[in-house]
Design a protein around this motif. Structure first.
Motif, short mmCIF file in Angstrom:
data_model
loop_
_atom_site.label_atom_id
_atom_site.label_comp_id
_atom_site.label_asym_id
_atom_site.label_seq_id
_atom_site.Cartn_x
_atom_site.Cartn_y
_atom_site.Cartn_z
N LEU A 22 -60.53 -47.77 -1.96
CA LEU A 22 -60.69 -47.13 -3.27
C LEU A 22 -59.40 -47.29 -4.08
O LEU A 22 -59.44 -47.66 -5.26
CB LEU A 22 -61.03 -45.65 -3.08
CG LEU A 22 -61.32 -44.86 -4.34
CD1 LEU A 22 -62.41 -43.84 -4.08
CD2 LEU A 22 -60.09 -44.17 -4.88
N VAL A 25 -59.05 -50.83 -5.45
CA VAL A 25 -59.92 -51.12 -6.60
C VAL A 25 -59.35 -50.48 -7.86
O VAL A 25 -59.29 -51.13 -8.92
CB VAL A 25 -61.37 -50.65 -6.33
CG1 VAL A 25 -62.20 -50.66 -7.60
CG2 VAL A 25 -62.01 -51.52 -5.26
N LEU A 58 -68.75 -48.68 -14.37
CA LEU A 58 -68.77 -49.36 -13.08
C LEU A 58 -68.78 -48.36 -11.93
O LEU A 58 -67.94 -47.45 -11.89
CB LEU A 58 -67.54 -50.27 -12.95
CG LEU A 58 -67.31 -51.25 -14.10
CD1 LEU A 58 -65.96 -51.93 -13.95
CD2 LEU A 58 -68.44 -52.25 -14.17
N PHE A 60 -68.76 -47.70 -7.66
CA PHE A 60 -68.29 -48.30 -6.41
C PHE A 60 -68.62 -47.39 -5.23
O PHE A 60 -68.45 -46.18 -5.30
CB PHE A 60 -66.77 -48.51 -6.44
CG PHE A 60 -66.32 -49.46 -7.50
CD1 PHE A 60 -66.26 -50.82 -7.27
CD2 PHE A 60 -65.98 -48.99 -8.77
CE1 PHE A 60 -65.87 -51.70 -8.26
CE2 PHE A 60 -65.58 -49.86 -9.77
CZ PHE A 60 -65.52 -51.22 -9.52
N GLU A 61 -69.11 -48.01 -4.18
CA GLU A 61 -69.31 -47.36 -2.89
C GLU A 61 -68.48 -48.14 -1.88
O GLU A 61 -68.45 -49.37 -1.92
CB GLU A 61 -70.78 -47.39 -2.47
CG GLU A 61 -71.60 -46.24 -2.97
CD GLU A 61 -71.22 -44.91 -2.35
OE1 GLU A 61 -71.14 -44.79 -1.12
OE2 GLU A 61 -71.00 -43.97 -3.13
N PHE A 62 -67.82 -47.44 -0.99
CA PHE A 62 -66.96 -48.06 0.01
C PHE A 62 -67.56 -47.81 1.38
O PHE A 62 -67.75 -46.67 1.78
CB PHE A 62 -65.55 -47.50 -0.09
CG PHE A 62 -64.95 -47.73 -1.45
CD1 PHE A 62 -64.26 -48.89 -1.73
CD2 PHE A 62 -65.12 -46.80 -2.48
CE1 PHE A 62 -63.74 -49.13 -2.99
CE2 PHE A 62 -64.61 -47.03 -3.73
CZ PHE A 62 -63.91 -48.20 -3.99
N VAL A 86 -73.02 -51.64 -9.89
CA VAL A 86 -72.55 -50.94 -8.70
C VAL A 86 -72.08 -52.00 -7.72
O VAL A 86 -72.79 -52.98 -7.45
CB VAL A 86 -73.64 -50.06 -8.04
CG1 VAL A 86 -73.15 -49.50 -6.72
CG2 VAL A 86 -74.06 -48.94 -8.96
N THR A 87 -70.89 -51.81 -7.19
CA THR A 87 -70.33 -52.74 -6.21
C THR A 87 -70.12 -51.99 -4.91
O THR A 87 -69.47 -50.95 -4.89
CB THR A 87 -69.00 -53.33 -6.71
OG1 THR A 87 -69.21 -53.95 -7.99
CG2 THR A 87 -68.46 -54.35 -5.74
N ILE A 89 -68.23 -52.12 -1.65
CA ILE A 89 -67.05 -52.77 -1.10
C ILE A 89 -67.06 -52.57 0.41
O ILE A 89 -67.21 -51.46 0.90
CB ILE A 89 -65.75 -52.15 -1.69
CG1 ILE A 89 -65.76 -52.16 -3.22
CG2 ILE A 89 -64.52 -52.84 -1.11
CD1 ILE A 89 -65.60 -53.51 -3.86
N CYS A 105 -69.13 -56.89 -2.22
CA CYS A 105 -67.88 -57.66 -2.24
C CYS A 105 -67.01 -57.22 -1.09
O CYS A 105 -66.82 -56.03 -0.86
CB CYS A 105 -67.12 -57.44 -3.54
SG CYS A 105 -67.85 -58.19 -4.98
N VAL A 116 -61.83 -57.41 -9.41
CA VAL A 116 -63.09 -56.95 -8.83
C VAL A 116 -64.23 -57.65 -9.53
O VAL A 116 -64.26 -57.82 -10.72
CB VAL A 116 -63.23 -55.42 -8.98
CG1 VAL A 116 -64.55 -54.94 -8.41
CG2 VAL A 116 -62.09 -54.71 -8.30
#
Length: 116
Positions: A22, A25, A58, A60-62, A86-87, A89, A105, A116
């Motif tokens: 996190l 990013v 944007l 993001f989920e990790f 939504v990415t 990671i 990604c 990113v």
């Protein structure tokens, strides 16, 4: 047991990696505190990070997993937050689209690319 094997058995590895990813990013996107958010709906879902920057929303989920999945929480976030992307990671070099608006990604590949 070598140090690498010991690391992979540590119960907090996933949470620790997610915090590190996190921060990477946020750094790569040069996002300020005012541009970064966490989103959660009681017992329905959450989004680890949302960045609103340059007119884009944007998400993001990790996930410390080789093949992350689209969760109901991610679908809920896409609907309710009007996200552009939504990415998910994950560790490694992955780079593919799961469905429209959702991509995976690998952290290694985005850090190496510097974006990113």
């Amino acid at each position: 047991m070598n140090d690498s094997n010991l690391l992979h058995t540590w119960p907090r590895l996933g949470a620790s990696w997610e915090g590190f990813a996190l921060e990477e990013v946020v750094r790569l996107l040069d996002a300020s505190e005012e541009e970064t958010f966490f989103w959660s709906v009681h017992s329905q879902g959450e989004l680890d990070l949302m960045i609103i920057k340059d007119g884009k929303r944007l998400g993001f989920e990790f996930k410390y997993a080789d093949s992350p999945k689209i969760t109901p929480g991610i679908q809920l976030a896409l609907q309710h937050l009007s996200l552009d992307q939504v990415t998910l990671i994950c560790p490694g070099e992955a780079a593919y689209e799961m469905e429209r608006g959702v991509q995976v990604c690998g952290l290694n590949s985005i850090v190496a690319a510097g974006r990113v």
